[in-house]
Design a protein around this motif. Sequence first.
Motif, short mmCIF file in Angstrom:
data_model
loop_
_atom_site.label_atom_id
_atom_site.label_comp_id
_atom_site.label_asym_id
_atom_site.label_seq_id
_atom_site.Cartn_x
_atom_site.Cartn_y
_atom_site.Cartn_z
N CYS A 88 44.10 33.19 42.94
CA CYS A 88 43.91 32.25 41.84
C CYS A 88 44.30 32.94 40.54
O CYS A 88 44.52 34.15 40.50
CB CYS A 88 42.47 31.77 41.78
SG CYS A 88 41.25 33.08 41.44
N TRP A 89 44.36 32.16 39.47
CA TRP A 89 44.66 32.74 38.17
C TRP A 89 43.88 32.00 37.08
O TRP A 89 43.46 30.86 37.26
CB TRP A 89 46.16 32.71 37.86
CG TRP A 89 46.76 31.35 37.71
CD1 TRP A 89 47.28 30.55 38.69
CD2 TRP A 89 46.91 30.61 36.48
NE1 TRP A 89 47.73 29.37 38.17
CE2 TRP A 89 47.53 29.38 36.82
CE3 TRP A 89 46.58 30.86 35.15
CZ2 TRP A 89 47.81 28.41 35.85
CZ3 TRP A 89 46.86 29.90 34.20
CH2 TRP A 89 47.47 28.70 34.55
N HIS A 119 42.51 28.61 38.72
CA HIS A 119 43.54 27.77 39.33
C HIS A 119 43.94 28.43 40.65
O HIS A 119 44.49 29.54 40.66
CB HIS A 119 44.75 27.64 38.40
CG HIS A 119 44.39 27.14 37.04
ND1 HIS A 119 44.25 25.80 36.75
CD2 HIS A 119 44.12 27.80 35.89
CE1 HIS A 119 43.91 25.65 35.48
NE2 HIS A 119 43.82 26.85 34.94
N THR A 121 45.99 28.93 44.08
CA THR A 121 47.36 28.68 44.54
C THR A 121 47.46 28.75 46.06
O THR A 121 46.66 29.42 46.72
CB THR A 121 48.34 29.70 43.94
OG1 THR A 121 48.09 31.00 44.50
CG2 THR A 121 48.19 29.77 42.42
N ASP A 122 48.46 28.06 46.57
CA ASP A 122 48.83 28.15 47.98
C ASP A 122 50.19 28.85 48.04
O ASP A 122 51.14 28.44 47.36
CB ASP A 122 48.92 26.75 48.59
CG ASP A 122 49.42 26.79 50.03
OD1 ASP A 122 48.62 27.06 50.93
OD2 ASP A 122 50.64 26.54 50.23
N GLU A 125 53.26 26.62 48.97
CA GLU A 125 53.54 25.62 47.95
C GLU A 125 54.20 26.24 46.73
O GLU A 125 55.17 25.71 46.18
CB GLU A 125 52.25 24.91 47.55
CG GLU A 125 52.43 23.80 46.54
CD GLU A 125 51.13 23.15 46.14
OE1 GLU A 125 51.17 22.00 45.65
OE2 GLU A 125 50.06 23.79 46.30
N VAL A 126 53.70 27.40 46.30
CA VAL A 126 54.25 28.05 45.12
C VAL A 126 55.66 28.56 45.39
O VAL A 126 56.58 28.36 44.58
CB VAL A 126 53.34 29.21 44.67
CG1 VAL A 126 54.02 30.06 43.59
CG2 VAL A 126 52.01 28.67 44.16
N LEU A 159 54.07 35.85 41.51
CA LEU A 159 53.22 34.86 40.85
C LEU A 159 52.92 35.30 39.42
O LEU A 159 53.00 34.50 38.47
CB LEU A 159 51.92 34.69 41.63
CG LEU A 159 50.86 33.75 41.03
CD1 LEU A 159 51.39 32.33 40.91
CD2 LEU A 159 49.58 33.78 41.86
N VAL A 169 53.65 26.59 37.76
CA VAL A 169 53.29 26.97 39.13
C VAL A 169 52.24 26.01 39.65
O VAL A 169 51.19 25.82 39.01
CB VAL A 169 52.77 28.41 39.16
CG1 VAL A 169 52.26 28.77 40.55
CG2 VAL A 169 53.85 29.39 38.72
N PRO A 170 52.46 25.37 40.81
CA PRO A 170 51.45 24.44 41.32
C PRO A 170 50.15 25.16 41.69
O PRO A 170 50.16 26.26 42.23
CB PRO A 170 52.12 23.84 42.57
CG PRO A 170 53.17 24.82 42.96
CD PRO A 170 53.64 25.47 41.69
N ALA A 171 49.04 24.52 41.37
CA ALA A 171 47.72 25.09 41.66
C ALA A 171 46.69 23.98 41.54
O ALA A 171 46.96 22.92 40.96
CB ALA A 171 47.39 26.23 40.71
N ARG A 172 45.51 24.22 42.10
CA ARG A 172 44.42 23.26 41.98
C ARG A 172 43.25 23.94 41.28
O ARG A 172 42.95 25.11 41.54
CB ARG A 172 44.00 22.73 43.35
CG ARG A 172 43.32 23.75 44.24
CD ARG A 172 42.94 23.18 45.59
NE ARG A 172 42.08 24.08 46.36
CZ ARG A 172 42.52 25.10 47.06
NH1 ARG A 172 43.80 25.37 47.12
NH2 ARG A 172 41.66 25.86 47.74
#
Length: 278
Positions: A88-89, A119, A121-122, A125-126, A159, A169-172
């Motif tokens: 995560c970040w 956030h 990350t996968d 996906e990234v 990353l 960068v995609p993240a949730r």
Amino acid sequence: MTRPPVVSLTDCADANALARQSTRIATLFGATPTVLPLTGPDPEGAAALTLLDLLRSTDLIGGPTQPVVVLVNIAPRDGHWPNGVPFCWFRHGEHLVISTLNHRVLAPLAAYLGVTEVHVTDVREVLEAAAAGWAELTPAEVEEMVRTQFRSLWYVPLLARWLADGREVPARPQAVQPPVAREVRVAVVDNFGNCKLDLPAVELPGYDGEKGLLVHNRHEGRDVEVRCYDRLPDVPYGEPGITVGSSGVGFAELVIRGGSAADVFGLHQGDQVFDLTS
């Protein structure tokens, strides 16, 4: 384009691993990083205090600061994730932190620095988003990095570079919860033998009282009452004391002024000193 300096906290820290990590990060950022090995018996506890200290050291500046990138690779010791915990970040001011999603490492930041969200990350996906947008990565290269367990070497520096460059960068988002009532442990034993604990001194029950706190001496097999002091110079020479130390936000330290508390009490990183769960 000038990129920020990188500091890495990692438990993957033999000479071979440090050489590879340092070279890869230097290739991406243009300067050799500072890599701090955390190889003691409790790397999670050491990482939690060190990360808090590292970010705290950027405060009290009195003016603008230069951004820093911090990498934290300390996987939870729970065996829960099939190919390792996600990364995560988050940002603390202008500083960028990329970390394994490790509650024990991140929780103090929620309690004492106001970090409420990260956030997550996968890897696939990234990497696929990067390959489709800005990175010259083949499908085979993406697959190699997705499948490897050595993500702190191959994925995390990429990353970090992409986030530092402002890439989308995609993240949730995921909330970070502060620690609950728990055992108080030795997070770090410094070079003087002082035992840095993982809780502010004022949060120790009875710290402000007239009586001291009981600390178990593992050599002698008995509890010893240790008085509490505001500062290290207040501790009588040659005697033990619990005082406000240099770490965290007034975190406690078990000290012996002029001696080693770790040696006298038989304490090591990760050892329990107090139990606040009852």
